[in-house]
Design a protein around this motif. Sequence first.
Motif, PDB file in Angstrom:
ATOM      1  N   ASP A 114       0.996  -1.389  -0.012  1.00  0.00           N
ATOM      2  CA  ASP A 114       0.029   0.107  -0.150  1.00  0.00           C
ATOM      3  C   ASP A 114       0.818   1.134  -0.108  1.00  0.00           C
ATOM      4  O   ASP A 114       0.193   2.512   0.262  1.00  0.00           O
ATOM      5  N   HIS A 115       2.231   1.167  -0.228  1.00  0.00           N
ATOM      6  CA  HIS A 115       2.927   2.519  -0.277  1.00  0.00           C
ATOM      7  C   HIS A 115       3.622   2.294  -1.731  1.00  0.00           C
ATOM      8  O   HIS A 115       4.114   1.316  -2.156  1.00  0.00           O
ATOM      9  N   PHE A 116       4.015   3.523  -2.286  1.00  0.00           N
ATOM     10  CA  PHE A 116       4.823   3.722  -3.609  1.00  0.00           C
ATOM     11  C   PHE A 116       6.426   3.975  -2.875  1.00  0.00           C
ATOM     12  O   PHE A 116       6.643   4.507  -1.915  1.00  0.00           O
ATOM     13  N   PHE A 117       7.234   3.288  -3.632  1.00  0.00           N
ATOM     14  CA  PHE A 117       8.619   3.741  -3.373  1.00  0.00           C
ATOM     15  C   PHE A 117       9.052   4.234  -4.859  1.00  0.00           C
ATOM     16  O   PHE A 117       8.985   3.474  -5.608  1.00  0.00           O
ATOM     17  N   VAL A 118       9.707   5.181  -4.461  1.00  0.00           N
ATOM     18  CA  VAL A 118      10.262   5.864  -5.535  1.00  0.00           C
ATOM     19  C   VAL A 118      11.713   6.597  -5.213  1.00  0.00           C
ATOM     20  O   VAL A 118      12.103   6.763  -4.166  1.00  0.00           O
ATOM     21  N   ASN A 119      12.518   6.209  -6.297  1.00  0.00           N
ATOM     22  CA  ASN A 119      13.808   6.730  -6.232  1.00  0.00           C
ATOM     23  C   ASN A 119      14.173   8.311  -6.065  1.00  0.00           C
ATOM     24  O   ASN A 119      13.186   8.945  -6.453  1.00  0.00           O
ATOM     25  N   LEU A 120      15.244   8.447  -5.334  1.00  0.00           N
ATOM     26  CA  LEU A 120      15.438  10.019  -5.338  1.00  0.00           C
ATOM     27  C   LEU A 120      15.854  10.259  -6.869  1.00  0.00           C
ATOM     28  O   LEU A 120      16.823   9.931  -7.242  1.00  0.00           O
ATOM     29  N   PRO A 121      15.255  11.375  -7.502  1.00  0.00           N
ATOM     30  CA  PRO A 121      15.881  11.786  -8.640  1.00  0.00           C
ATOM     31  C   PRO A 121      17.025  12.395  -8.765  1.00  0.00           C
ATOM     32  O   PRO A 121      16.977  13.799  -9.085  1.00  0.00           O
ATOM     33  N   PHE A 122      18.146  11.815  -8.812  1.00  0.00           N
ATOM     34  CA  PHE A 122      19.283  12.661  -9.062  1.00  0.00           C
ATOM     35  C   PHE A 122      19.468  12.950 -10.226  1.00  0.00           C
ATOM     36  O   PHE A 122      19.260  12.415 -11.453  1.00  0.00           O
ATOM     37  N   LYS A 123      20.272  14.145 -10.508  1.00  0.00           N
ATOM     38  CA  LYS A 123      20.558  14.724 -11.636  1.00  0.00           C
ATOM     39  C   LYS A 123      21.802  13.953 -12.270  1.00  0.00           C
ATOM     40  O   LYS A 123      21.550  13.832 -13.592  1.00  0.00           O
ATOM     41  N   HIS A 124      22.554  13.324 -11.582  1.00  0.00           N
ATOM     42  CA  HIS A 124      23.544  12.457 -12.333  1.00  0.00           C
ATOM     43  C   HIS A 124      23.523  11.003 -11.642  1.00  0.00           C
ATOM     44  O   HIS A 124      23.272  11.099 -10.424  1.00  0.00           O
TER      45      HIS A 124
END
Length: 423
Positions: free
Chosen positions: A223-233
């Motif tokens: 019941d939770h979304f897991f999202v990466n930290l959107p790093f620039k590089h």
Amino acid sequence: MVPVRVKAKSSDKFVETYAFLDSGSTATYCSDRVLHLLGIVGKKTILNLSTLGNKQKQTTREVRGLEISSLDGEHTIELPPVFTQPSLPLSRADVPSEEDVTGWPHYRDLELERIDSEVDLLIGVNVPKAMEPWDIIAGKDGGPFAIKTIFGWVVNGPLEVSGEDTESFAQAHFIKGSASLEEQVRDHFNKNFPERSIDDKLENSKEDCQFMESMKQSHKQNDHFFVNLPFKHQCVALPNNKKQAEQRLTMLLKRFVKDARFREAYNDFMNKVIEKGYAHRVSPDDKPEDGKVWYLPHHGVFHPKKNKIRVVFDCAARYGGTSLNDQLLQGSNLTNTLVGTLTRFRQDEVAVMGDIESMFYQVHVSPSDRNFQRFLWWPKGDTSAKPVEFQIVVHLFGSTSSPIIICQLCSAANRGRSERKVQ
């Protein structure tokens, strides 16, 4: 720097932020974030921007009808035309606090209001009322001096900073001239053909596309979304800022000693964050590779209306010339227009407004990125014990990428419900 409220004259909606009073600038600027929150677009224009050792033409937006006021709303100043910038070269870490001036006894009673915001305004000399001195406390022994303005006290001069990795820098912001005569004539005639402005369509930038690719890697579990930290590089490498986190924790402990109520509220908040699973204690055996760990300093902010504390994890704190926010993509602007929002109020008879408790905490950070959100805290709030390492496992309110991540997930959920309804 002073905390202010900024709003459009024709609206009651306001944003609390910090304003940097810069006597070296002949123009006034605001960040795109302010317009985003106020729902304002502005008029596209071109400036001849002159900074220290550099001159360039820059496409920006001009906004008229903005005004700033003190946090209590007692004093208000109407701003001249304001020019936008993607961001200002300042951060919340540059804002002085009462702890910064404790070394000078004559500042012991100085009140420096703090809010949970970035520095989104740069006020130039074309707003002299904002810089007008109401009172002055002279500096002693080479220390800073303080000036009381219409919006509160500001501190000028060097603050005592410890540590070998601190940086000294000087910034100059000023604008000279305006658009060329040819550009002004072209702009004048374009006003007679409004269809040209209708043809303008904002497209996703390269970074926006990169952000969306990062979002595609998200997944749902329990019941939770897991999202990466959107790093620039992809190959991000950060300096080890544990020393900075330790210094900030020491400053926090000094405030605990002075204010028992603040300490109790702070402990309660942190205990809830840990008990609800938003933060986990890091195992001593967990040793990430160099450059793959970052420590978040934290401080407490009391909500003036709710009279309760919220602990802010400072993603904008800079160390070694960078911060966590500097490394993250912001994503594209997904805010609904004010006209569209008001129009939808006419669709049905009843409008409903709701609030999701701890909304940002409902989206988890992928395990591979959690080491970039470590922080120091005492076990069970016992300040007599040695601080240990924890890590935040959810996306934080102060992270530059979190608002758009939440909006993207909400939009995806709404589209999913609409598709199921049609079927």
